[in-house]
Motif scaffolding. Structure first.
Motif, PDB file in Angstrom:
ATOM      1  N   ALA A   1       8.505  -1.741   2.074  1.00 39.77           N
ATOM      2  CA  ALA A   1       8.938  -2.918   1.317  1.00 39.77           C
ATOM      3  C   ALA A   1      10.352  -3.336   1.709  1.00 39.77           C
ATOM      4  O   ALA A   1      10.656  -4.530   1.796  1.00 39.77           O
ATOM      5  N   HIS A   2      11.211  -2.367   1.957  1.00 37.54           N
ATOM      6  CA  HIS A   2      12.594  -2.656   2.350  1.00 37.54           C
ATOM      7  C   HIS A   2      12.630  -3.435   3.666  1.00 37.54           C
ATOM      8  O   HIS A   2      13.397  -4.390   3.817  1.00 37.54           O
ATOM      9  N   HIS A   3      11.774  -3.048   4.590  1.00 38.53           N
ATOM     10  CA  HIS A   3      11.723  -3.740   5.878  1.00 38.53           C
ATOM     11  C   HIS A   3      11.214  -5.172   5.702  1.00 38.53           C
ATOM     12  O   HIS A   3      11.846  -6.131   6.177  1.00 38.53           O
ATOM     13  N   TYR A   4      10.091  -5.342   5.043  1.00 34.12           N
ATOM     14  CA  TYR A   4       9.480  -6.669   4.944  1.00 34.12           C
ATOM     15  C   TYR A   4      10.241  -7.597   3.998  1.00 34.12           C
ATOM     16  O   TYR A   4      10.169  -8.828   4.135  1.00 34.12           O
ATOM     17  N   GLU A   5      10.972  -7.034   3.044  1.00 30.95           N
ATOM     18  CA  GLU A   5      11.759  -7.880   2.154  1.00 30.95           C
ATOM     19  C   GLU A   5      12.837  -8.628   2.922  1.00 30.95           C
ATOM     20  O   GLU A   5      13.156  -9.786   2.622  1.00 30.95           O
ATOM     21  N   ARG A   6      13.383  -7.987   3.949  1.00 33.63           N
ATOM     22  CA  ARG A   6      14.389  -8.665   4.791  1.00 33.63           C
ATOM     23  C   ARG A   6      13.781  -9.815   5.575  1.00 33.63           C
ATOM     24  O   ARG A   6      14.483 -10.722   6.009  1.00 33.63           O
ATOM     25  N   LEU A   7      12.460  -9.760   5.754  1.00 34.11           N
ATOM     26  CA  LEU A   7      11.767 -10.835   6.449  1.00 34.11           C
ATOM     27  C   LEU A   7      11.206 -11.864   5.470  1.00 34.11           C
ATOM     28  O   LEU A   7      10.500 -12.800   5.883  1.00 34.11           O
ATOM     29  N   GLY A   8      11.500 -11.684   4.169  1.00 33.75           N
ATOM     30  CA  GLY A   8      11.028 -12.624   3.169  1.00 33.75           C
ATOM     31  C   GLY A   8       9.567 -12.454   2.805  1.00 33.75           C
ATOM     32  O   GLY A   8       8.942 -13.389   2.300  1.00 33.75           O
ATOM     33  N   LYS A   9       8.998 -11.260   3.044  1.00 36.66           N
ATOM     34  CA  LYS A   9       7.584 -11.013   2.765  1.00 36.66           C
ATOM     35  C   LYS A   9       7.445  -9.960   1.662  1.00 36.66           C
ATOM     36  O   LYS A   9       8.176  -8.969   1.636  1.00 36.66           O
ATOM     37  N   GLY A  10       6.486 -10.187   0.785  1.00 38.21           N
ATOM     38  CA  GLY A  10       6.235  -9.243  -0.288  1.00 38.21           C
ATOM     39  C   GLY A  10       5.189  -8.209   0.079  1.00 38.21           C
ATOM     40  O   GLY A  10       4.244  -8.483   0.820  1.00 38.21           O
ATOM     41  N   VAL A  11       5.359  -6.994  -0.462  1.00 37.73           N
ATOM     42  CA  VAL A  11       4.427  -5.888  -0.225  1.00 37.73           C
ATOM     43  C   VAL A  11       3.945  -5.369  -1.577  1.00 37.73           C
ATOM     44  O   VAL A  11       4.732  -5.242  -2.526  1.00 37.73           O
ATOM     45  N   VAL A  12       2.665  -5.081  -1.683  1.00 41.85           N
ATOM     46  CA  VAL A  12       2.114  -4.431  -2.855  1.00 41.85           C
ATOM     47  C   VAL A  12       1.469  -3.123  -2.419  1.00 41.85           C
ATOM     48  O   VAL A  12       0.844  -3.043  -1.361  1.00 41.85           O
ATOM     49  N   ASN A  13       1.688  -2.091  -3.225  1.00 38.96           N
ATOM     50  CA  ASN A  13       1.109  -0.776  -2.941  1.00 38.96           C
ATOM     51  C   ASN A  13       0.099  -0.417  -4.031  1.00 38.96           C
ATOM     52  O   ASN A  13       0.435  -0.355  -5.203  1.00 38.96           O
ATOM     53  N   PHE A  14      -1.151  -0.216  -3.616  1.00 40.66           N
ATOM     54  CA  PHE A  14      -2.184   0.328  -4.487  1.00 40.66           C
ATOM     55  C   PHE A  14      -2.520   1.719  -3.972  1.00 40.66           C
ATOM     56  O   PHE A  14      -2.974   1.873  -2.840  1.00 40.66           O
ATOM     57  N   SER A  15      -2.280   2.739  -4.807  1.00 40.10           N
ATOM     58  CA  SER A  15      -2.515   4.110  -4.362  1.00 40.10           C
ATOM     59  C   SER A  15      -3.339   4.874  -5.383  1.00 40.10           C
ATOM     60  O   SER A  15      -3.192   4.687  -6.599  1.00 40.10           O
ATOM     61  N   LEU A  16      -4.194   5.731  -4.877  1.00 38.76           N
ATOM     62  CA  LEU A  16      -4.943   6.676  -5.696  1.00 38.76           C
ATOM     63  C   LEU A  16      -4.594   8.083  -5.226  1.00 38.76           C
ATOM     64  O   LEU A  16      -4.947   8.469  -4.111  1.00 38.76           O
ATOM     65  N   PRO A  17      -3.883   8.868  -6.009  1.00 45.81           N
ATOM     66  CA  PRO A  17      -3.496  10.216  -5.573  1.00 45.81           C
ATOM     67  C   PRO A  17      -4.713  11.073  -5.273  1.00 45.81           C
ATOM     68  O   PRO A  17      -5.664  11.120  -6.046  1.00 45.81           O
ATOM     69  N   GLY A  18      -4.684  11.719  -4.123  1.00 48.69           N
ATOM     70  CA  GLY A  18      -5.801  12.575  -3.731  1.00 48.69           C
ATOM     71  C   GLY A  18      -6.997  11.830  -3.192  1.00 48.69           C
ATOM     72  O   GLY A  18      -8.069  12.411  -3.037  1.00 48.69           O
ATOM     73  N   CYS A  19      -6.816  10.533  -2.858  1.00 49.76           N
ATOM     74  CA  CYS A  19      -7.925   9.724  -2.331  1.00 49.76           C
ATOM     75  C   CYS A  19      -7.453   8.952  -1.108  1.00 49.76           C
ATOM     76  O   CYS A  19      -6.427   8.267  -1.168  1.00 49.76           O
TER      77      CYS A  19
ATOM     78  N   ALA B   1      -9.411  20.639  -7.570  1.00 51.33           N
ATOM     79  CA  ALA B   1      -9.661  21.701  -8.547  1.00 51.33           C
ATOM     80  C   ALA B   1      -9.999  21.176  -9.932  1.00 51.33           C
ATOM     81  O   ALA B   1     -10.742  21.814 -10.673  1.00 51.33           O
ATOM     82  N   ASP B   2      -9.457  19.996 -10.310  1.00 52.19           N
ATOM     83  CA  ASP B   2      -9.731  19.490 -11.654  1.00 52.19           C
ATOM     84  C   ASP B   2     -11.108  18.875 -11.787  1.00 52.19           C
ATOM     85  O   ASP B   2     -11.545  18.516 -12.892  1.00 52.19           O
ATOM     86  N   GLY B   3     -11.840  18.726 -10.677  1.00 55.67           N
ATOM     87  CA  GLY B   3     -13.213  18.234 -10.718  1.00 55.67           C
ATOM     88  C   GLY B   3     -13.358  16.730 -10.853  1.00 55.67           C
ATOM     89  O   GLY B   3     -14.470  16.211 -10.869  1.00 55.67           O
ATOM     90  N   ILE B   4     -12.253  15.997 -10.961  1.00 60.65           N
ATOM     91  CA  ILE B   4     -12.303  14.544 -11.143  1.00 60.65           C
ATOM     92  C   ILE B   4     -12.443  13.856  -9.791  1.00 60.65           C
ATOM     93  O   ILE B   4     -11.785  14.235  -8.817  1.00 60.65           O
ATOM     94  N   ASP B   5     -13.285  12.831  -9.738  1.00 54.76           N
ATOM     95  CA  ASP B   5     -13.438  12.042  -8.516  1.00 54.76           C
ATOM     96  C   ASP B   5     -12.257  11.086  -8.417  1.00 54.76           C
ATOM     97  O   ASP B   5     -12.191  10.077  -9.119  1.00 54.76           O
ATOM     98  N   THR B   6     -11.332  11.383  -7.535  1.00 57.39           N
ATOM     99  CA  THR B   6     -10.113  10.578  -7.417  1.00 57.39           C
ATOM    100  C   THR B   6     -10.355   9.255  -6.708  1.00 57.39           C
ATOM    101  O   THR B   6      -9.494   8.381  -6.721  1.00 57.39           O
ATOM    102  N   CYS B   7     -11.508   9.099  -6.079  1.00 56.22           N
ATOM    103  CA  CYS B   7     -11.813   7.863  -5.337  1.00 56.22           C
ATOM    104  C   CYS B   7     -12.721   6.913  -6.108  1.00 56.22           C
ATOM    105  O   CYS B   7     -13.239   5.955  -5.532  1.00 56.22           O
ATOM    106  N   GLU B   8     -12.903   7.151  -7.392  1.00 55.09           N
ATOM    107  CA  GLU B   8     -13.834   6.334  -8.168  1.00 55.09           C
ATOM    108  C   GLU B   8     -13.460   4.852  -8.126  1.00 55.09           C
ATOM    109  O   GLU B   8     -14.327   3.976  -8.118  1.00 55.09           O
ATOM    110  N   ARG B   9     -12.155   4.536  -8.086  1.00 56.68           N
ATOM    111  CA  ARG B   9     -11.705   3.140  -8.130  1.00 56.68           C
ATOM    112  C   ARG B   9     -11.471   2.538  -6.746  1.00 56.68           C
ATOM    113  O   ARG B   9     -11.102   1.371  -6.637  1.00 56.68           O
ATOM    114  N   ALA B  10     -11.634   3.336  -5.695  1.00 49.82           N
ATOM    115  CA  ALA B  10     -11.255   2.875  -4.358  1.00 49.82           C
ATOM    116  C   ALA B  10     -12.012   1.615  -3.942  1.00 49.82           C
ATOM    117  O   ALA B  10     -11.425   0.680  -3.377  1.00 49.82           O
TER     118      ALA B  10
END
Length: 596
Positions: free
Chosen positions: A376-394, A405-414
């Motif tokens: 984001a720091h790099h692209y902000e200097r170029l006048g461009k916006g960045v959005v980050n969508f992250s799913l931990p463990g996916c 180990a917790d058994g939850i599907d971390t990619c359910e929303r991917a």
């Protein structure tokens, strides 16, 4: 129950006995942890210890621990009061159980059928929640009450057995408990049905009555002495192990664990004879005194939490490295970003450049989240916006599930997140950044992640081979994004360390152990061995997509001999794999160049 049946039961006497039995030892351990923690813990760690102390004093630490469950939660072995969750569940059970008994007797209902029905309901909740919310199933009293109710069911009936049956039941019970201790580990969803193994073992031992086998194994002088000390030993053993883990920033060796056990036994004996035994006797006044002291300690713990760990308590020998305070600085999530993009069913992490419409989406796992600030720091200097969508463990790919180990599907929303990005008319570029070697190999890296693992499954084909699933999902995800006219850049992962970088810097108020200088870098051979298969397979897939740009940050960290934790007086990592804020900015500048 006999007291209620004979109309000689008193709530005051019952709770007073509980207070005299539980609070003296608990009070001693909590005070000791707060005092020792004040000398050795960083403010962020001490702040958490204060909150847990308050919660433990008021028997609600199980809820506090559940609230802290998450991808970036402290490792279990660095929480000195973690073990007290079970004591809180027990206290919550016994807060209401006598009221239930009295109510049942007044309306003339039999104990046993009600207990069995409640046990069944609690066990069903346990089984369902273990699949849907494993942490809730572990910490909530409703899903653990069946374990205590099982004992209540046994207590409602006099079971007379022959010597042979009793001996067999005792041996079987001991065997089940030992089997549970030996074979159940973090790869088993727990509690679930697996918890019935040790519970059944305990019930067999309790219900079989007196027999020669029980006298030989359990009903003897040494075991009776251990039983008298067991509660206080339970209180002491985990703080000793946890503080040792915190101070050495690693798992204690077998020799160290033996020494810690001896220390715990010594503290147990001292506490038993100087605190627990004298305070256990007495009436309501003694119970009120220890209860009030415990409540005051709870208030003290809350003050430590409210004051953010009393950062002014000790003059630090060095400035506290802010590289290790990512969570305290709340850098993973922006509430405004979550609200703005709520129609994608809330990614776990959401960050975006303020004041700019996003034209670039940075997608991936928690490593992508850590890289956001540099991108984001790099692209902000170029006048461009960045959005980050992250799913931990996916790895944020189509058509896979990822479970740890917790058994939850971390990619359910991917899939929903990828569809959202594809459909966006403003987002033209997609940057993918994930911890590839972890997903393809299925295991963590180094000492810091010796027990970390992940299982990938293709949700369409049912294939469970991590490498095949990852590569197939990557292929179809890239193809889908290109069909949506998105320009794609893949940034390979930064080198994994395999150790906690805090070992390399003085970051505690009081130095008990010398700062490690033995290993503050990763040998280049280990880095290459870890990444070779993944990079080879990745390049094979990318040969089909010549328009995709690939950036490799490894050369920024590694020379011919090793990959480093700090470069140009900057601490680049906040843990064994994630970039610090400063490291993210540095990587972004080096990877993209200035103003390009």
């Amino acid at each position: 129950m006999n007291g209620i049946d004979e109309k000689r039961f008193s709530f005051f006497e019952f709770y007073a006995r509980r207070a005299r039995r539980i609070f003296p030892g608990l009070l001693t351990v909590l005070v000791s942890c707060l005092v020792f923690g004040a000398m050795v813990l960083r403010p962020d760690e001490y702040e958490t210890l204060g909150r847990y102390t308050a919660a433990a004093a008021f028997s609600v630490i199980n809820f506090a621990l559940y609230k802290d469950v998450g991808y970036f939660a402290q490792p279990a072995d660095t929480k000195p009061l973690l073990h007290l969750w079970s004591l809180s569940v027990e206290e919550q059970f016994y807060l209401f159980f006598p009221i239930l008994l009295v109510a049942l007797r007044k309306v003339g209902l039999s104990y046993r059928p009600i207990f069995i029905a409640m046990l069944g309901l609690s066990l069903v909740c346990c089984l369902i929640w273990t699949d849907e919310d494993p942490s809730g199933a572990f910490y909530f009293p409703l899903s653990r009450a069946w374990e205590l109710l099982a004992g209540a069911v046994v207590a409602t009936r006099d079971l007379r057995m022959s010597e042979r049956v009793s001996s067999f039941g005792t041996l079987a019970g001991v065997g089940l408990i030992l089997a549970g201790g030996v074979f159940l580990n973090d790869r088993f969803a727990y509690p679930s049905g697996w918890a019935t193994i040790p519970v059944a073992g305990a019930l067999l031992i309790i219900s079989t009555g007196h027999c020669r086998s029980k006298a030989l194994l359990l009903d003897n002088a040494p075991m009776r002495h251990i039983g008298k000390l067991s509660y206080v030993l339970y209180l002491w053993h985990w703080p000793a192990l946890s503080f040792a883990t915190i101070l050495t920033i690693g798992t204690p060796t077998k020799t160290e664990k033996l020494a810690l056990l001896c220390l715990s036994i010594g503290l147990t004996v001292l506490t038993h004879f100087t605190v627990e035994k004298p305070l256990r006797v007495g009436g309501l006044k003694r119970a009120a005194t220890v209860s009030a002291l415990t409540a005051c300690l709870g208030a003290g713990g809350w003050f430590v939490f409210w004051s953010q760990g009393l950062p002014q308590r000790i003059a630090f020998p060095d400035a506290l490295p802010t590289a290790f305070l990512w969570d305290q600085q709340k850098l993973s999530v922006q509430t405004a970003c979550m609200n703005r993009h709520e129609n994608i069913a809330h990614p776990m992490f959401c960050l975006e450049t303020p004041g700019h419409e996003p034209v670039i989406a940075l997608l991936g796992d928690s490593h992508a989240n850590a890289l956001f600030y540099g991108v984001a720091h790099h692209y902000e200097r170029l006048g461009k916006g960045v959005v980050n969508f992250s799913l931990p463990g996916c790895p944020m790919l189509y058509g896979i599930s990822a479970r740890q180990a917790d058994g939850i599907d971390t990619c359910e929303r991917a899939g929903r997140i990828l569809d959202y990005v594809k459909a966006s008319t403003t987002i033209t570029d997609v940057i993918l950044h994930t911890r590839g070697p972890f997903y393809t190999s299925g295991r963590g890296f180094g000492e810091a992640e010796s027990r970390a693992w992940v299982n990938l499954v293709d949700t369409k084909e049912g294939v469970a081979d991590n490498q095949k699933v990852y590569l197939a999902a990557l292929d179809r995800t890239l193809e889908s994004l290109i069909e949506a006219s998105k320009r794609i850049t893949i940034i390979l992962d930064v080198p994994e360390l395999g150790f906690d970088p805090r070992k390399c810097f003085q970051s505690r108020p009081l130095s008990i152990l010398a700062v490690s200088t033995q290993r503050c870098s990763v040998p280049i051979e280990e880095f290459q061995s870890r990444n070779a298969d993944y990079r080879r397979d990745l390049m094979y897939i990318l040969a089909k997509f010549p328009s995709i740009e690939v950036k490799d940050p490894a050369s920024l960290f590694c020379d011919r001999r090793s990959c480093r934790v700090n470069v140009e007086n900057k601490i680049l990592y906040r843990d064994s794999g994630h970039l610090s804020y400063e490291g993210s900015i540095w990587v972004g500048e080096k990877l993209f160049g200035y103003g390009q």
